[in-house]
Design a protein around this motif. Structure first.
Motif, PDB file in Angstrom:
ATOM      1  N   MET A 224       4.328  -3.245  -1.567  1.00  0.00           N
ATOM      2  CA  MET A 224       3.858  -2.097  -2.315  1.00  0.00           C
ATOM      3  C   MET A 224       4.964  -1.054  -2.398  1.00  0.00           C
ATOM      4  N   ARG A 225       5.203  -0.577  -3.598  1.00  0.00           N
ATOM      5  CA  ARG A 225       6.224   0.445  -3.799  1.00  0.00           C
ATOM      6  C   ARG A 225       5.639   1.823  -3.512  1.00  0.00           C
ATOM      7  N   GLN A 226       6.253   2.552  -2.612  1.00  0.00           N
ATOM      8  CA  GLN A 226       5.805   3.903  -2.278  1.00  0.00           C
ATOM      9  C   GLN A 226       6.434   4.895  -3.253  1.00  0.00           C
ATOM     10  N   ARG A 227       5.625   5.744  -3.842  1.00  0.00           N
ATOM     11  CA  ARG A 227       6.118   6.733  -4.789  1.00  0.00           C
ATOM     12  C   ARG A 227       6.021   8.125  -4.187  1.00  0.00           C
TER      13      ARG A 227
ATOM     14  N   SER B 237      -0.467   0.045  -7.480  1.00  0.00           N
ATOM     15  CA  SER B 237      -0.459  -0.038  -6.010  1.00  0.00           C
ATOM     16  C   SER B 237      -0.329   1.342  -5.374  1.00  0.00           C
ATOM     17  N   MET B 238      -1.184   2.239  -5.843  1.00  0.00           N
ATOM     18  CA  MET B 238      -1.223   3.593  -5.301  1.00  0.00           C
ATOM     19  C   MET B 238      -2.581   3.822  -4.654  1.00  0.00           C
TER      20      MET B 238
ATOM     21  N   ASN C 249       2.013   9.282  -3.631  1.00  0.00           N
ATOM     22  CA  ASN C 249       1.594   7.918  -3.963  1.00  0.00           C
ATOM     23  C   ASN C 249       0.086   7.804  -4.162  1.00  0.00           C
ATOM     24  N   THR C 250      -0.499   8.849  -4.737  1.00  0.00           N
ATOM     25  CA  THR C 250      -1.952   8.891  -4.898  1.00  0.00           C
ATOM     26  C   THR C 250      -2.318   9.257  -6.332  1.00  0.00           C
TER      27      THR C 250
END
Length: 171
Positions: A1-4, A30-31, A75-76
């Motif tokens: 999962m890529r964290q933003r 994937s948030m 990331n939401t």
């Protein structure tokens, strides 16, 4: 999962699809996902309707507190309540780490679909939705980074948002 490092915030009228679109976005990207009204309900152990029994100003105070906390996340995907834009501090907090999308669903579509049983501001008068739209429309435009026309359903709306994010290299 890529964290933003950013959030995606959805604003718009009640029944514009913010929660449904938000869940699709969160899953697709994937948030994490958070619905502000659900967050408030869990934090006080009451439904929005029960909270409004103590007055709209009481609800708005709870909403401000929730936004202060939720705006610190990353990331939401955050689906706000329709009136979040009534408090400039809410929007200042949200815009610190977020890209804000105004889901602009035609008011006539909203009127056809809305269930007023859990909408305290509309429970006594469905026609009030037109008044709320007039009062809030310019604020939605003012606080959004992007306006998304929502005429073909939630999946189409989510796809439009993802396209904007990709085109601007935000995801």
């Amino acid at each position: 999962m890529r964290q933003r490092d950013i959030n995606i915030v959805l604003i718009g009228m009640p029944c514009s699809g913010k929660t449904s679109v938000g869940k699709i976005l969160a899953e697709s990207l994937s948030m994490d996902f958070c619905d502000v009204d659900e967050y408030i309900e869990k934090s006080v152990g009451k439904t929005i309707t029960e909270i409004f029994e103590n007055g709209e100003s009481y609800f708005r105070t709870l909403e401000r507190t929730a936004i202060e906390k939720l705006s610190q996340k990353t990331n939401t995907v955050i689906a706000t309540g329709g009136g979040v834009i009534l408090c400039s501090q809410n929007m200042a907090n949200l815009k610190q780490k977020s890209v804000v999308f105004f889901i602009n669903r035609p008011i006539d579509h909203i009127v056809k679909d809305i269930d007023i049983s859990n909408r305290p501001l509309l429970a006594k008068n469905i026609g009030k939705i037109y008044q709320l739209f007039q009062e809030r429309y310019e604020l939605y435009k003012k606080y959004s980074d992007f306006e998304i026309q929502s005429r073909k359903g939630i999946l189409d709306t989510a796809k439009k948002i993802i396209k904007v994010l990709e085109d601007r290299e935000l995801i």
